[in-house]
Write an enzyme that holds these catalytic residues in place. Structure first.
Site, mmCIF file in Angstrom:
data_model
loop_
_atom_site.group_PDB
_atom_site.id
_atom_site.type_symbol
_atom_site.label_atom_id
_atom_site.label_comp_id
_atom_site.label_asym_id
_atom_site.label_seq_id
_atom_site.Cartn_x
_atom_site.Cartn_y
_atom_site.Cartn_z
ATOM 1 N N TYR A 109 0.802 -1.224 -0.129
ATOM 2 C CA TYR A 109 0.072 0.016 0.080
ATOM 3 C C TYR A 109 0.789 1.243 0.041
ATOM 4 C CZ TYR A 109 -3.411 3.477 1.606
ATOM 5 O OH TYR A 109 -4.124 4.449 1.593
ATOM 6 N N GLU A 197 -3.499 7.498 -4.024
ATOM 7 C CA GLU A 197 -3.436 6.270 -3.420
ATOM 8 C C GLU A 197 -3.339 5.162 -4.364
ATOM 9 O OE1 GLU A 197 -6.128 4.328 -0.054
ATOM 10 O OE2 GLU A 197 -7.081 4.292 -1.914
#
Length: 389
Positions: A109, A197
């Site tokens: 991530y 993101e």
């Protein structure tokens, strides 16, 4: 303004970042052309929607040949996708991204956003990608690392090394990660991002990093600089919000049954709170501002009453820049033009209040007059209770 995945991927690709080959379609007829762009007939079809959890909701489908790709396109385009983020009403799918399949060994991530407390850009990293960051933070907060690159300079070698060690990257992957981190930082700045993101940032079977999915949100205050992104600032707005903006009105649809028309954001919030105090819920937030015209007031009524959940309408105006008599004329015109079918509670105070009350009195309309905010909320709640029977 949110960008769809295919729009975000286009920005990533333009910035020289490693993303899978892909093509977007808007009709099933475009499937064959999309497969040509992929260079093969094996891939993944991903419904384009501003929501997470697409896979669990049936919005992502694998295909291994042209027939399966065509079937995926037929099923996804036009479907209503319901996820834990959309609510039961779901969202209609109007585009599908066809993407080549990647052989994934690990999922990481990586997000770039703004840390307002530190007035600086922050990197948020986790060795466990593919999950909601909120879930990771709640269950395993030790698996999240925040790093703050030097403002205007981007990540230096020390930051890259710290991040790579935390993510468990090899030396070769660290070199790749350094390039990705710097390019993401530059992209965040140059496109006026609020959020960038990458979830997941994947390590494929060959040990290479690839950006499999992205969430891109641009700062709405900078949209005039980012028109070529292809994003639609009205994509997620209620039609009433779009129409209200044309008249300088601030409108947000809510789930209650008392429609509110108020001037001033603070007074609007207080009105909503006191409605809840009397056991009901506001159907909207609507601030007509300090200089609304009679036409704008009429439009405000039209927008509010278009909501079928509205059982009573409450007007709460403290006249200042916008005098009460102007609001009163707008109210009278709106009721006469729209043929209002629900009770209307009116509370006026401030500049030209007596003139405003006189306008309403002379109109002959059957309105419920209120002396103060508490009285207005109480009478509105009583009118709803009467309507419910």
């Amino acid at each position: 303004m949110k960008l769809h995945e295919y729009q975000g991927k286009a920005l990533l690709r333009k910035a020289g970042l490693p993303v899978p080959r892909s093509a977007v379609i808007f009709t099933p007829a475009e499937t064959a052309q999309a497969l040509q762009a992929l260079g093969g007939e094996k891939g993944v079809a991903k419904a384009q929607a501003f929501t997470g959890g697409r896979g669990k909701a049936g919005g992502i489908k694998l295909f291994s040949n042209a027939a399966e790709a065509a079937e995926a396109a037929q099923k996804l385009i036009g479907m209503t996708l319901v996820t834990h983020q959309t609510g039961p009403e779901g969202v209609k799918i109007e585009a599908v991204l066809f993407e080549e399949q990647s052989q994934v060994a690990r999922e990481l991530y990586f997000a770039v956003t703004l840390d307002r407390a530190k007035a600086n850009i922050v990197f948020i990293l986790s060795p466990e990608g593919g999950m909601d960051i909120e879930e990771i933070a709640e269950k395993t907060p030790e698996k999240i690392l925040k790093l703050w690159p030097a403002w205007g300079q981007g990540p230096d070698a020390a930051l890259i090394e710290q991040a790579a060690k935390f993510l468990g990257l090899s030396d070769a992957q660290t070199t790749q990660f350094a390039d990705i981190a710097r390019k993401l930082y530059n992209l965040y700045v140059t496109t006026d991002c609020a959020m960038l993101e990458i979830n997941p940032l994947a390590v494929d079977q060959g040990g290479n990093l690839i950006l499999l999915d992205c969430k891109v949100i641009l700062d709405e205050n900078a949209l005039y600089r980012q028109k070529d992104t292809g994003g639609d600032p009205d994509a997620e707005k209620d039609p009433g919000e779009i129409e209200a903006a044309k008249y300088g009105l601030s409108y947000i649809k809510l789930d209650g049954n008392i429609g509110c028309m108020v001037n001033g954001a603070g007074l609007a919030m207080a009105t909503m709170d006191i409605i809840a105090h009397y056991g009901e819920q506001p159907a909207n937030f609507l601030d007509v501002g300090g200089s609304a015209s009679e036409e704008a007031v009429t439009k405000a009524f039209e927008i509010i009453t278009a909501d079928k959940n509205v059982k009573t309408l409450l007007v709460n105006i403290f006249g200042g820049i916008m005098p009460c008599d102007r609001i009163a004329r707008g109210i009278v015109n709106a009721v006469n033009n729209l043929g209002l079918k629900v009770p209307l509670v009116v509370r006026l105070e401030g500049t030209n209040v007596e003139e405003g009350k006189a306008v309403i009195a002379a109109s002959g309309l059957n309105l419920i007059s209120a002396d103060d905010l508490e009285d207005a909320a109480r009478k509105a709640a009583q009118a709803v209770a009467k309507a419910k029977g």
